[in-house]
Motif scaffolding. Sequence first.
Motif, short mmCIF file in Angstrom:
data_model
loop_
_atom_site.label_atom_id
_atom_site.label_comp_id
_atom_site.label_asym_id
_atom_site.label_seq_id
_atom_site.Cartn_x
_atom_site.Cartn_y
_atom_site.Cartn_z
N THR A 39 -5.46 -80.69 10.49
CA THR A 39 -5.20 -81.20 11.84
C THR A 39 -5.49 -82.69 11.93
O THR A 39 -4.65 -83.47 12.41
CB THR A 39 -6.06 -80.44 12.87
OG1 THR A 39 -5.76 -79.04 12.77
CG2 THR A 39 -5.78 -80.93 14.28
N LEU A 40 -6.65 -83.10 11.45
CA LEU A 40 -7.02 -84.52 11.56
C LEU A 40 -6.18 -85.40 10.64
O LEU A 40 -5.80 -86.51 11.01
CB LEU A 40 -8.50 -84.70 11.28
CG LEU A 40 -9.40 -84.16 12.39
CD1 LEU A 40 -10.84 -84.13 11.94
CD2 LEU A 40 -9.24 -84.98 13.66
N ALA A 41 -5.88 -84.91 9.45
CA ALA A 41 -5.05 -85.69 8.52
C ALA A 41 -3.63 -85.83 9.08
O ALA A 41 -3.02 -86.90 8.97
CB ALA A 41 -5.02 -85.04 7.15
N ALA A 42 -3.10 -84.77 9.68
CA ALA A 42 -1.76 -84.85 10.28
C ALA A 42 -1.75 -85.84 11.44
O ALA A 42 -0.80 -86.62 11.60
CB ALA A 42 -1.30 -83.47 10.74
N LEU A 43 -2.80 -85.83 12.26
CA LEU A 43 -2.88 -86.81 13.36
C LEU A 43 -3.00 -88.23 12.83
O LEU A 43 -2.42 -89.17 13.38
CB LEU A 43 -4.05 -86.48 14.29
CG LEU A 43 -3.88 -85.22 15.15
CD1 LEU A 43 -5.17 -84.90 15.89
CD2 LEU A 43 -2.72 -85.37 16.11
N GLY A 44 -3.74 -88.41 11.74
CA GLY A 44 -3.82 -89.72 11.11
C GLY A 44 -2.48 -90.16 10.56
O GLY A 44 -2.08 -91.33 10.69
N ALA A 45 -1.74 -89.23 9.95
CA ALA A 45 -0.42 -89.55 9.42
C ALA A 45 0.55 -89.92 10.54
O ALA A 45 1.35 -90.85 10.39
CB ALA A 45 0.12 -88.37 8.61
N VAL A 46 0.47 -89.21 11.66
CA VAL A 46 1.32 -89.55 12.81
C VAL A 46 0.97 -90.94 13.33
O VAL A 46 1.87 -91.72 13.67
CB VAL A 46 1.18 -88.49 13.93
CG1 VAL A 46 1.82 -88.95 15.21
CG2 VAL A 46 1.78 -87.18 13.47
N THR A 47 -0.30 -91.28 13.34
CA THR A 47 -0.71 -92.62 13.76
C THR A 47 -0.14 -93.68 12.83
O THR A 47 0.40 -94.69 13.29
CB THR A 47 -2.26 -92.72 13.77
OG1 THR A 47 -2.78 -91.71 14.64
CG2 THR A 47 -2.73 -94.08 14.24
N GLY A 48 -0.23 -93.45 11.52
CA GLY A 48 0.36 -94.39 10.56
C GLY A 48 1.86 -94.49 10.71
O GLY A 48 2.43 -95.58 10.67
N ASP A 49 2.52 -93.35 10.89
CA ASP A 49 3.97 -93.35 11.09
C ASP A 49 4.36 -94.10 12.36
O ASP A 49 5.35 -94.84 12.37
CB ASP A 49 4.51 -91.92 11.19
CG ASP A 49 4.72 -91.26 9.84
OD1 ASP A 49 4.62 -91.97 8.81
OD2 ASP A 49 4.99 -90.05 9.81
#
Length: 181
Positions: A78-88
């Motif tokens: 969950t947190l890694a996906a949210l971080g990836a969305v932030t980077g994207d």
Amino acid sequence: MAFLRHWKHKNILLFLLGILIAFLFSGSLRQLLPNLGQFGYIGAFMAGVLFVSTFTIATGALMLLTLAGTLVPLEIITLAALGAVTGDLLIFKFIRNEVTEEITPIYNNLTGSHLKKILHTKYFGWTLPVVGTLIILSPLPDELGISLMGISQVKTLKFLLISLASHTVGMSLLIFASRVA
């Protein structure tokens, strides 16, 4: 850096500067990885942010695999996906607002009027977002897919939902594969 504001190709210079900085700090990251468990879930978010770029995907994946051994998988995902969305989202906004202005004159000079007409037909117009989504879904770094979606004028909310879904699936596959191996 006020002189960069009026310079025509400032984003290309900043991109090359970013590569240089990443190269200079690569040694520090090697020392950081063994102690990553101390960062906990903040480390999972940062790994997600690093997971989206060509230059940092290996570091992000190593961070996630290291954290998968000590933290709860669902929370890491969950947190890694949210971080990836932030980077994207950072890349998407940068491409949509800044880079498109620099690329448009180059695109106009390179493509003939016939090719330009083909690219803007209703049959071809939907392919850029679809191909961009497939690239984001793949294990490849996201820049090309994000670029295609940014150029095709996909709405930000739609982009965020695509990014979140694709990164949740990607992080799940990575974390669960590390548990099996």
